[in-house]
Structures are given as C-alpha cells and as structure tokens.
Design a protein around this motif. Structure first.
Motif, mmCIF file in Angstrom:
data_model
loop_
_atom_site.group_PDB
_atom_site.id
_atom_site.type_symbol
_atom_site.label_atom_id
_atom_site.label_comp_id
_atom_site.label_asym_id
_atom_site.label_seq_id
_atom_site.Cartn_x
_atom_site.Cartn_y
_atom_site.Cartn_z
ATOM 1 N N ALA A 277 0.841 -1.160 -0.068
ATOM 2 C CA ALA A 277 0.003 -0.035 0.077
ATOM 3 C C ALA A 277 0.900 1.399 -0.067
ATOM 4 C CB ALA A 277 -0.870 -0.167 1.014
ATOM 5 N N GLU A 278 2.176 1.300 0.805
ATOM 6 C CA GLU A 278 2.838 2.552 0.678
ATOM 7 C C GLU A 278 3.208 2.650 -0.699
ATOM 8 O OE1 GLU A 278 3.476 4.748 2.790
ATOM 9 O OE2 GLU A 278 3.483 4.124 4.959
ATOM 10 N N THR A 279 3.692 1.527 -1.236
ATOM 11 C CA THR A 279 4.467 1.675 -2.597
ATOM 12 C C THR A 279 3.363 2.169 -3.513
ATOM 13 O OG1 THR A 279 5.870 -0.298 -2.321
ATOM 14 C CG2 THR A 279 5.539 0.383 -4.554
ATOM 15 N N LEU A 280 2.248 1.687 -3.630
ATOM 16 C CA LEU A 280 1.197 2.219 -4.413
ATOM 17 C C LEU A 280 0.994 3.792 -4.186
ATOM 18 C CD1 LEU A 280 -1.205 -0.978 -4.687
ATOM 19 C CD2 LEU A 280 0.405 0.129 -6.598
ATOM 20 N N HIS A 281 1.034 4.035 -2.843
ATOM 21 C CA HIS A 281 0.513 5.206 -2.471
ATOM 22 C C HIS A 281 1.625 6.321 -3.205
ATOM 23 C CE1 HIS A 281 -1.800 8.020 0.419
ATOM 24 N NE2 HIS A 281 -0.493 8.497 0.772
ATOM 25 N N PHE A 282 3.010 5.945 -3.224
ATOM 26 C CA PHE A 282 4.001 6.848 -3.691
ATOM 27 C C PHE A 282 3.925 6.825 -5.070
ATOM 28 C CE2 PHE A 282 5.693 6.595 0.665
ATOM 29 C CZ PHE A 282 5.869 7.861 0.775
ATOM 30 N N LEU B 248 0.985 9.223 -6.232
ATOM 31 C CA LEU B 248 1.258 10.550 -5.957
ATOM 32 C C LEU B 248 2.319 11.037 -6.966
ATOM 33 C CD1 LEU B 248 1.120 13.066 -4.022
ATOM 34 C CD2 LEU B 248 3.358 12.362 -2.890
ATOM 35 N N THR B 249 3.186 10.222 -7.677
ATOM 36 C CA THR B 249 4.124 10.630 -8.657
ATOM 37 C C THR B 249 3.195 10.690 -9.734
ATOM 38 O OG1 THR B 249 5.957 9.210 -7.456
ATOM 39 C CG2 THR B 249 6.110 9.741 -9.678
ATOM 40 N N LEU B 250 2.329 9.793 -9.982
ATOM 41 C CA LEU B 250 1.541 9.993 -11.315
ATOM 42 C C LEU B 250 0.663 11.044 -11.178
ATOM 43 C CD1 LEU B 250 0.521 8.512 -14.024
ATOM 44 C CD2 LEU B 250 -1.164 7.319 -12.506
ATOM 45 N N LEU B 251 0.137 11.478 -10.272
ATOM 46 C CA LEU B 251 -0.723 12.585 -10.027
ATOM 47 C C LEU B 251 0.120 13.779 -10.302
ATOM 48 C CD1 LEU B 251 -3.434 14.171 -9.169
ATOM 49 C CD2 LEU B 251 -2.670 13.780 -6.918
ATOM 50 N N LEU B 252 1.222 14.059 -9.625
ATOM 51 C CA LEU B 252 1.799 15.198 -9.638
ATOM 52 C C LEU B 252 2.637 15.331 -10.928
ATOM 53 C CD1 LEU B 252 3.667 15.282 -6.096
ATOM 54 C CD2 LEU B 252 1.996 16.789 -6.850
ATOM 55 N N GLY B 253 3.065 14.475 -11.508
ATOM 56 C CA GLY B 253 3.574 14.258 -13.017
ATOM 57 C C GLY B 253 2.523 14.958 -13.966
ATOM 58 N N GLY C 104 -3.900 11.576 -14.020
ATOM 59 C CA GLY C 104 -3.798 12.302 -12.857
ATOM 60 C C GLY C 104 -4.893 11.739 -11.917
ATOM 61 N N MET C 105 -6.124 11.734 -12.375
ATOM 62 C CA MET C 105 -7.171 10.973 -11.350
ATOM 63 C C MET C 105 -6.984 9.784 -10.907
ATOM 64 S SD MET C 105 -9.567 12.237 -9.624
ATOM 65 C CE MET C 105 -10.141 13.803 -10.007
ATOM 66 N N VAL C 106 -6.233 8.914 -11.755
ATOM 67 C CA VAL C 106 -6.145 7.530 -11.356
ATOM 68 C C VAL C 106 -5.086 7.523 -10.268
ATOM 69 C CG1 VAL C 106 -4.708 5.306 -11.850
ATOM 70 C CG2 VAL C 106 -6.504 6.538 -13.669
ATOM 71 N N GLY C 107 -4.037 8.689 -10.422
ATOM 72 C CA GLY C 107 -3.152 8.906 -9.100
ATOM 73 C C GLY C 107 -3.900 9.164 -7.820
ATOM 74 N N TYR C 108 -4.870 10.171 -7.920
ATOM 75 C CA TYR C 108 -5.543 10.529 -7.106
ATOM 76 C C TYR C 108 -6.320 9.381 -6.129
ATOM 77 C CZ TYR C 108 -8.739 13.377 -4.129
ATOM 78 O OH TYR C 108 -9.718 14.163 -3.114
ATOM 79 N N ALA C 109 -6.952 8.783 -7.077
ATOM 80 C CA ALA C 109 -7.799 7.568 -6.704
ATOM 81 C C ALA C 109 -6.665 6.411 -5.871
ATOM 82 C CB ALA C 109 -8.491 6.810 -7.760
ATOM 83 N N VAL C 110 -5.754 6.408 -6.420
ATOM 84 C CA VAL C 110 -4.869 5.454 -5.602
ATOM 85 C C VAL C 110 -4.440 5.994 -4.346
ATOM 86 C CG1 VAL C 110 -2.524 4.252 -5.641
ATOM 87 C CG2 VAL C 110 -3.717 4.169 -7.904
ATOM 88 N N ASN C 111 -3.920 7.085 -4.402
ATOM 89 C CA ASN C 111 -3.628 7.978 -3.133
ATOM 90 C C ASN C 111 -4.931 7.701 -2.328
ATOM 91 O OD1 ASN C 111 -1.073 8.230 -3.919
ATOM 92 N ND2 ASN C 111 -1.167 10.457 -3.418
ATOM 93 N N ALA C 112 -5.966 8.151 -2.537
ATOM 94 C CA ALA C 112 -7.072 8.193 -1.566
ATOM 95 C C ALA C 112 -7.555 6.794 -1.074
ATOM 96 C CB ALA C 112 -8.482 8.639 -2.339
#
Length: 306
Positions: A175-180, A183-188, A215-223
C-alpha cells in the motif's frame, strides 16, 4: 466544534447528496440535457470527495460514545463496516463520474454504455450509503431501534480489513508503494498541466487533456491506499491536526483537478498565453499538492501518528 460534531454535520452529505445527484441524472435522461448530466456528474464527484472526511471523522465519534450506557457495540461495528463498503462504492462512482465529465468535454457527449454504468454504480452507492446511515441511526436513536441489534453479512468489515493490513507485513508495504506511485503519477500530470497553463511548456492542449484521467487515477490510488492506512490504525489519525489539514488540501486539490476538465485554457492555441484564471488555478494546484505532501510528512511529528 470537534471532529465528532464534524461527523454529525457531514454524515448526511453522502445520503442526501446521492438522492439529489441521482435525481438530476434521471432528469438528464428524460430531458436529454447534457448540461444537467454534467451537473449531476460533478455533484457525484463532489460527494466522493466529501465522503472521505465523513468516514474518517466517524472514528472520533466512535471514541466519544464508548462510555455511554445505551451504546450498542455490535451496531457501531456493523455501521462502520457498512460505511467502509459504501465509501469504496462511492469512490468508484466518483471516479466513473469524473471520466464521464472528461469524456463529455472531449467528445461533447457520453455514450449510452457509459451512462448506464455510471447510473448502476451510483444506484449501488446510494443503497449502500443509505443502509449505513440507517445502521448509524440505530446506535444512539432509541426511537428507531429494533428489539434486536441489527447485524448484517457485512459485519465489522472495516475492522477486519484494517486488522489484516496492520498484521500482514506485505499489505502495508504494498500500500505504501502504491501510495507513492499514485502521488508521482498525479504530480507528474498536474505539473505538466500547470506548466502548460503558465506558458512554460508548449504542448498541444489535446495531449494534456488525454492525460487528465491518469492524474485522477493517481488521486484515486492515493485516496484508497490512504483509507487502508486509516482503517489499520485510525487512532493515529483522527486526533492528529496534520491529518485533517492534509484532508483539507486533498479535497481542494481534487476539486482543482476536476475544474481543469471545464477550464477554458484548453481552448488556447499552442504558444499563446492562457487566461489569468487558468494561470491562477495552475499555481494554486501546485500549492495545494505541495501542501498535501507537507502535511503528510508532518504526520509523525504533529500528534501521535507512527
């Protein structure tokens, strides 16, 4: 007002909000109005954002009612489990609604298949959140309590999931790995969009528009991974001011991404300056997500997280 009051204030939003959103969505079918459909989809996305603080503040309310004589423990656990399942369904619905908004911006319409899928998930979300709300009412409202405690097949789902994440080493690491990664996908994606709006990158608008869903996929993964962390150790978060500031920045940052699907800056030709509002929102997007990272980094140093 503490977090318990905030939960009592917010817990009506998902239930009533989905009644309104579904109502608008059905009206858009009958009236064949794309504008009403866009409004209902935007409302579903907004509800998905607000459901996150609604859920997390529920644990603070849990702590406040533990010592009350007429509190039903199993009812509270069942309510939490039902709320967790509803949270997942609402986040999926919000993601589909965002994709619907993005598709309508790009193509001008939403396919019948996509319209039907969103309606099905929105209906499922409403049924689940209404059930969670009913179970929540039974915890303290004696006037609506049945003689026997309500126990569903869901049971203490949130506690079960949280305990599994906490007690199984590979799940937390994954989960930590996916979280980062999220975040990287979203910020990119967000950084490219912001630089395009500010005039530092000369990419065709259509190219970046196609990147928005990522970007929204990154947001969803983070959430969702963030919710797994919360379920595993809620006591580390719900009284932590850094966590709630992170949520504030997360909600505003998510709304900022959604706004970019409507922004007029996409209509500006390559090499020409975007409108001032687009530039302002681009700067605010960078500020908000730096804020998310800052308050996330402060979790171990402010409050009792980790």
């Amino acid at each position: 007002m503490d977090t318990t009051h905030l939960h009592l204030l917010l817990n009506h939003v998902p239930t009533i909000g989905f009644v309104v959103a579904l109502g608008f969505y059905i009206v858009s079918f009958i009236g064949k109005s794309d504008h009403v459909k866009q409004a209902s989809l935007a409302l579903m996305v907004g509800i998905a954002f607000l459901t996150i603080p609604t859920y997390v503040t529920g644990n603070a309310a849990w702590e406040h009612i533990q010592s009350m004589d007429d509190m039903r423990q199993s009812a509270a656990e069942t309510h939490e489990g039902a709320a967790f399942l509803a949270l997942v369904a609402i986040q999926v619905t919000g993601a589909l609604a965002f994709l619907g908004l993005w598709s309508m911006r790009r193509t001008g319409s939403l396919s019948h298949a996509a319209t039907g899928v969103i309606f099905i998930f929105a209906s499922i979300s409403f049924v689940l959140v209404a059930g969670a709300a009913n179970l929540g009412g039974e915890i303290r409202h004696t006037e609506i309590r049945p003689p026997e405690e309500s126990v569903t097949a869901i049971g203490p789902l949130a506690r079960t999931v949280g305990n599994y994440v906490r007690d199984t080493p590979w799940t937390w690491v994954t989960a930590e790995t996916l979280h980062f990664i999220g975040l990287t996908l979203l910020l990119g994606v967000l950084t490219l969009v912001a630089l395009r709006m500010l005039g530092f990158v000369n990419l065709p608008p259509g190219v970046l528009m196609r990147l928005l869903p990522w970007g929204m996929v990154g947001y969803a993964v983070n959430a969702m991974t963030g919710m797994l962390f919360f379920a595993a150790a809620p006591q580390q978060y719900y009284d932590n001011p850094a966590f709630f500031w992170k949520l504030v920045f997360l909600m505003l940052g998510g709304a900022n991404i959604v706004y970019f699907t409507f922004d007029t800056g996409w209509q500006v030709e390559t090499g020409r300056a975007a409108p001032n509002l687009s530039k302002l929102l681009a700067v605010s997007a960078l500020f908000l997500w730096v804020g998310v990272m800052y308050w996330g980094s402060m979790l171990p140093f402010i409050g009792n997280a980790f």
